[in-house]
Enzyme design. Structure first.
Site, PDB file in Angstrom:
ATOM      1  N   ASP A 142      -6.828   0.141  16.215  1.00  0.00           N
ATOM      2  CA  ASP A 142      -5.463  -0.222  16.573  1.00  0.00           C
ATOM      3  C   ASP A 142      -5.240  -1.230  17.700  1.00  0.00           C
ATOM      4  OD1 ASP A 142      -3.081  -0.100  15.451  1.00  0.00           O
ATOM      5  OD2 ASP A 142      -2.479   1.859  16.188  1.00  0.00           O
ATOM      6  N   LYS A 288      12.039   1.403  13.361  1.00  0.00           N
ATOM      7  CA  LYS A 288      12.220   2.352  12.253  1.00  0.00           C
ATOM      8  C   LYS A 288      13.575   2.221  11.554  1.00  0.00           C
ATOM      9  CE  LYS A 288       8.194   4.414  13.041  1.00  0.00           C
ATOM     10  NZ  LYS A 288       7.071   4.424  12.102  1.00  0.00           N
ATOM     11  N   VAL A 387       5.260   9.245   6.676  1.00  0.00           N
ATOM     12  CA  VAL A 387       6.277  10.244   6.341  1.00  0.00           C
ATOM     13  C   VAL A 387       6.587  10.190   4.835  1.00  0.00           C
ATOM     14  CG1 VAL A 387       8.705  10.840   6.675  1.00  0.00           C
ATOM     15  CG2 VAL A 387       7.273  10.332   8.650  1.00  0.00           C
ATOM     16  N   ASP A 508     -28.789 -34.667   4.929  1.00  0.00           N
ATOM     17  CA  ASP A 508     -27.382 -34.977   4.689  1.00  0.00           C
ATOM     18  C   ASP A 508     -26.779 -35.361   6.046  1.00  0.00           C
ATOM     19  OD1 ASP A 508     -24.697 -34.856   3.609  1.00  0.00           O
ATOM     20  OD2 ASP A 508     -24.537 -32.903   4.597  1.00  0.00           O
TER      21      ASP A 508
HETATM   22  C1  GDG Z   1       1.700   4.136  13.171  1.00  0.00           C
HETATM   23  C2  GDG Z   1       2.353   2.987  12.417  1.00  0.00           C
HETATM   24  C3  GDG Z   1       1.359   3.863  10.310  1.00  0.00           C
HETATM   25  C4  GDG Z   1       6.909  13.026  13.025  1.00  0.00           C
HETATM   26  N1  GDG Z   1       7.737  13.889  13.573  1.00  0.00           N
HETATM   27  C5  GDG Z   1       7.088  15.054  13.725  1.00  0.00           C
HETATM   28  C6  GDG Z   1       5.810  14.891  13.225  1.00  0.00           C
HETATM   29  N2  GDG Z   1       5.711  13.633  12.803  1.00  0.00           N
HETATM   30  C7  GDG Z   1       4.524  13.001  12.212  1.00  0.00           C
HETATM   31  C8  GDG Z   1       4.733  12.690  10.749  1.00  0.00           C
HETATM   32  C9  GDG Z   1       3.732  11.553  10.539  1.00  0.00           C
HETATM   33  C10 GDG Z   1       3.665  10.889  11.895  1.00  0.00           C
HETATM   34  O1  GDG Z   1       4.278  11.749  12.828  1.00  0.00           O
HETATM   35  C11 GDG Z   1       4.406   9.553  11.916  1.00  0.00           C
HETATM   36  O2  GDG Z   1       3.619   8.611  11.254  1.00  0.00           O
HETATM   37  P1  GDG Z   1       4.180   7.229  10.710  1.00  0.00           P
HETATM   38  O3  GDG Z   1       3.154   6.605   9.848  1.00  0.00           O
HETATM   39  O4  GDG Z   1       5.427   7.490   9.978  1.00  0.00           O
HETATM   40  O5  GDG Z   1       4.528   6.338  11.979  1.00  0.00           O
HETATM   41  P2  GDG Z   1       3.906   5.898  13.435  1.00  0.00           P
HETATM   42  O6  GDG Z   1       3.845   7.029  14.374  1.00  0.00           O
HETATM   43  O7  GDG Z   1       4.748   4.764  13.889  1.00  0.00           O
HETATM   44  O8  GDG Z   1       2.409   5.381  13.149  1.00  0.00           O
HETATM   45  C12 GDG Z   1       2.638   3.404  10.994  1.00  0.00           C
HETATM   46  C13 GDG Z   1       0.623   4.884  11.149  1.00  0.00           C
HETATM   47  O9  GDG Z   1       0.435   4.407  12.480  1.00  0.00           O
HETATM   48  C14 GDG Z   1      -0.739   5.211  10.549  1.00  0.00           C
HETATM   49  O10 GDG Z   1      -1.549   4.096  10.439  1.00  0.00           O
HETATM   50  O11 GDG Z   1       1.707   4.465   9.082  1.00  0.00           O
HETATM   51  O12 GDG Z   1       3.197   2.337  10.284  1.00  0.00           O
HETATM   52  O13 GDG Z   1       3.550   2.580  13.065  1.00  0.00           O
HETATM   53  O14 GDG Z   1       2.459  12.046  10.214  1.00  0.00           O
HETATM   54  O15 GDG Z   1       4.465  13.831  10.009  1.00  0.00           O
HETATM   55  N3  GDG Z   1       4.923  15.890  13.206  1.00  0.00           N
HETATM   56  C15 GDG Z   1       5.305  17.099  13.695  1.00  0.00           C
HETATM   57  N4  GDG Z   1       6.525  17.283  14.213  1.00  0.00           N
HETATM   58  C16 GDG Z   1       7.446  16.309  14.255  1.00  0.00           C
HETATM   59  O16 GDG Z   1       8.552  16.510  14.744  1.00  0.00           O
HETATM   60  N5  GDG Z   1       4.438  18.107  13.667  1.00  0.00           N
END
Ligand code: GDG
Length: 736
Positions: A142, A288, A387, A508
């Site tokens: 990252d 987002k 998500v 060359d």
């Molecule tokens: C970066 C990149 C890329 C959310 N709220 C709660 C909770 N979550 C978990 C979700 C999901 C994670 O957080 C969020 O992951 P995302 O992929 O949506 O977004 P970023 O945090 O911005 O991640 C993104 C990622 O890296 C992976 O490479 O997809 O684009 O920005 O897993 O489930 N989990 C719990 N409670 C919450 O309230 N337990």
């Protein structure tokens, strides 16, 4: 099996001080899950920040933390508050994050933060260097650690390095804004494998590498002077099984086991059978698209008043970077919008938006996933978005609809979702209507396809594919290295050279003796070239021949007074030393007038390109034009020329950033063989860089020492990486 170590900003554990010790609890994110399987399987270490700044250490804490992490095969990198402020919250989150997500107006350019970023990347690299053994690999994660690959590679070129970027890589037009753009790309190019979520990010990266450094890229391989680097798209998956089994477990709960949220959700639906729930979950981040979502939801309620009182949006926004100005403003904006919409459409028994500004336990998350009819995911930019995938995995009844922004990497894999532009509020409002009206059959049809795909390509498959590619690039690099002129090969060649009584040496010119310049005339020999040629020709056992695609006048002028042979225009003309120009066989150049207008047309349409005219060929050069446009036009030109030359004895040759049309049947191979004729040479050597030299490599006797300059596939027996390496080789021969 060699070890694989992981490097990421944070270690995969949360650290909690209990009494006088530290308790570690595993973090639950996708990255932690996927990477744990890798570093455990490959017996590596995980290197990262434990999450507590050094200033908060009490005496003995550092040792205690290290001991606790050692049990988990983790190596903590300790950071000061200043490091965290400037490297993490500063450069990572206030410069790279907005830049890579196209929020140009939020980018901060702060030299102190950049310096801290370099220094902390150095700390991570040093920590890795401490644990690396021969044959180990590392996988760096990252945007916080973009410089680490190069820092490790400089010290340990033998270590195979993978790098994965979890956020988008922006278009060059955006990336170029950054004052430290070269350093960032050089840092990344320290890796042997570079992974992105999508092909779009990969192609932006390629374009940046080409434009900043003019490096050649063949398919998805970047050919630097010292190494081939592979870049590829690896769309990150989730732990599918974890989400689907959690959904089944929660589904099977009896009344007494249900959580408060679960009960409330059921109550919501029980008041009216046609109630619908829309879900949104994100970190509270300006990327987002949360305000867009709220505005579009409000528009939906306005356009479809029959759904007021029946459709609610449950919005979980997890606090993130909440001490940063733009995040504070965003939170304020979201609070106001939620208040406005709830005030406008709310009723005694109806809340349009249920808003949670906190993190919820995992089971609550699953309850939201399983209870919601629609997932509304509208980032304005998002590397992937897990998500969306988690929602799919949790839908054990195969129903539910996803509305998904085309700006999220995940949209590339989810054609079955309703894809929207996050700035088109009307389109989102209509999509909400479409989603809640979608038939169950249609929902199941789409969800089934999505589930099958996400189940197959889960986070474990993702990480194993990346590891497989690390092996693959090792193999590709090895193939090159086996042909590489190493010190021992050079020694053997020098011995052969010294023993030989008569030698034929074909060199060359462009890309071999001299580097490429924007203008062909600028590439005239420098003093080192003249020195090498003088020394080579001073030995009467040597027949030295410059064999080039250039015209005869230029080379004759440049090498006037030197005792060498010239073969020019790809073999059309030969001038044996002391003799006159001689044509291999009679050819004419009448065809030029038919071909020239086509080339001129391409010059007009491709800024920076130009025509070079030789006696028996016409060359279209595109080195100075926009890299992508140049390649595009070159393909187009080849196509047009193929039709044009059909009735002529002509050949189209593609060299390094040139397309050349020349009389057919003659090439460097034919010319070199003719030159050798019946003469006896006990040492034949040919060095060249582009594919016109391949004729030579193929035609010369098998015993010839053929040397390719560059890392691409070649019929040559040996390879060297650059013009400098050619000069080094020739110097070592003449000085032996
Ligand atoms: C970066 C990149 C890329 C959310 N709220 C709660 C909770 N979550 C978990 C979700 C999901 C994670 O957080 C969020 O992951 P995302 O992929 O949506 O977004 P970023 O945090 O911005 O991640 C993104 C990622 O890296 C992976 O490479 O997809 O684009 O920005 O897993 O489930 N989990 C719990 N409670 C919450 O309230 N337990």
């Amino acid at each position: 099996m060699s070890r694989i170590h992981i490097l990421s900003n944070r270690l995969p554990f949360n650290t909690e001080r209990i009494d006088n010790d530290f308790k570690l609890s595993p973090s639950v994110g996708g990255l932690a899950t996927g990477m744990k399987s890798v570093y455990q399987k490959y017996n590596g270490k995980w290197i990262g920040w434990p999450g507590i700044a050094e200033e908060h250490f009490e005496p003995g804490d550092q040792e205690r933390i290290e001991k606790a992490f050692e049990k988990e095969n983790c190596v903590p990198v300790h950071l000061t508050t200043n490091d965290v402020d400037k490297y993490y919250e500063g450069f990572s989150n206030k410069t790279i994050w907005p830049l890579f997500h196209y929020f140009n107006e939020f980018i901060e350019y702060d030299q102190d933060c950049w310096d801290a970023y370099v220094a902390v990347n150095r700390k991570f690299a040093n920590a890795a260097l401490q644990v690396l053994d021969d044959g180990d690999s590392v996988w760096v994660h990252d945007y916080q650690l973009l410089l680490v690959p190069q820092m490790i590679k400089n010290e340990r070129p033998d270590v195979t390095i993978g790098f994965f970027l979890h956020i988008p890589f922006p278009s060059y037009e955006v990336f170029r804004i950054l004052p430290w753009r070269n350093e960032i790309i050089e840092g990344m190019l320290g890796a042997d494998l570079i992974g992105f979520h999508t092909y779009d990010y990969e192609r932006h990266f390629f374009s940046t590498v080409r434009r900043l450094f003019g490096i050649e890229i063949h398919f998805n391989q970047i050919h630097t002077e010292s190494r081939i680097i592979l870049a590829d798209a690896f769309p990150m998956g989730i732990d599918y099984e974890k989400f689907s089994s959690a959904a089944s477990r929660i589904h099977a709960k009896n009344e007494s086991e249900k959580s408060e949220l679960h009960v409330e959700l059921e109550k919501y639906f029980s008041t009216s059978p046609d109630r619908k729930l829309i879900l949104s979950i994100d970190r509270m981040d300006y990327t987002k698209g949360i305000p867009n979502r709220l505005k579009a939801f409000s528009l939906f309620l306005e356009k479809y008043p029959q759904y007021q009182g029946k459709v609610s949006l449950v919005m979980l926004a997890v606090p993130s970077r909440d001490n940063v100005e733009h995040y504070v403003n965003l939170k304020k904006q979201v609070d106001e919008l939620v208040g406005y919409i709830n005030g406008k459409y709310g009723m005694i028994n109806y809340t349009p938006i249920w808003y949670f500004y906190r993190s919820l336990p995992f089971d609550n998350l699953i309850e939201l996933y399983t209870a919601s009819d629609v997932a509304l995911i509208t980032p304005v930019r998002d590397g992937m978005n897990l998500v969306a995938k988690e929602y799919v995995a949790s839908r054990i009844n195969k129903d539910g609809v996803i509305i998904l922004s085309e700006m999220a990497g995940v949209s590339k894999e989810m054609g079955e979702a309703i894809i929207i532009n996050p700035n088109n509020f009307n389109e989102i409002a209509e999509s909400i209507y479409k989603a809640i009206s979608m038939s169950t059959e249609e929902q199941t049809f789409r969800m089934d396809l999505l589930q099958k795909r996400l189940k197959r390509y889960d986070v474990f498959k993702w990480s194993s594919e990346f590891v497989k590619s690390l092996e693959k690039i090792k193999g590709i690099q090895h193939q090159f290295n086996t042909k590489k002129v190493t010190a021992s090969v050079q020694k053997a060649l020098t011995e052969n050279y010294c023993e030989a009584k008569s030698r034929a040496i074909f060199l060359d010119y462009d890309g071999t003796l001299s580097g490429f310049k924007n203008n062909p005339e600028e590439a005239r020999p420098d003093s080192e070239v003249y020195q090498i040629i003088s020394k080579l020709t001073a030995d009467e056992r040597n027949e030295v021949t410059i064999i080039s695609g250039r015209d005869r006048d230029t080379l004759e002028k440049w090498f006037e007074g030197y005792d060498i042979n010239l073969i020019v225009e790809h073999g059309v003309w030969t001038k044996v030393r002391g003799g006159q120009w001689d044509m291999l066989y009679q050819i004419n150049a009448d065809w030029k007038e038919n071909i020239r207008p086509t080339l001129e047309n391409f010059v007009d349409r491709t800024p920076g390109s130009f025509i070079e005219e030789k006696n028996y060929s016409l060359v279209w050069h595109y080195r100075k034009s926009e890299p992508e446009q140049g390649v595009l036009r070159a393909n187009e030109l080849k196509d047009e020329l193929t039709n044009l030359i059909a009735n002529h004895n002509l050949e189209i040759m593609e060299g390094n950033k040139v397309i050349e049309v020349k009389s057919g049947g003659i090439n460097k191979g034919v010319a070199a063989l003719r030159f050798i004729g019946g003469k006896q040479f006990d040492f034949v050597m040919a060095i060249g860089d582009d594919w016109t030299d391949e004729y030579m490599f193929r035609e010369l006797p098998e015993t010839a020492i053929t040397v390719k300059v560059g890392l691409v596939k070649s019929a040559a027996r040996y390879k060297v990486k650059s013009v400098d390496a050619v000069r080094e080789l020739l110097n070592s021969l003449v000085n032996a």
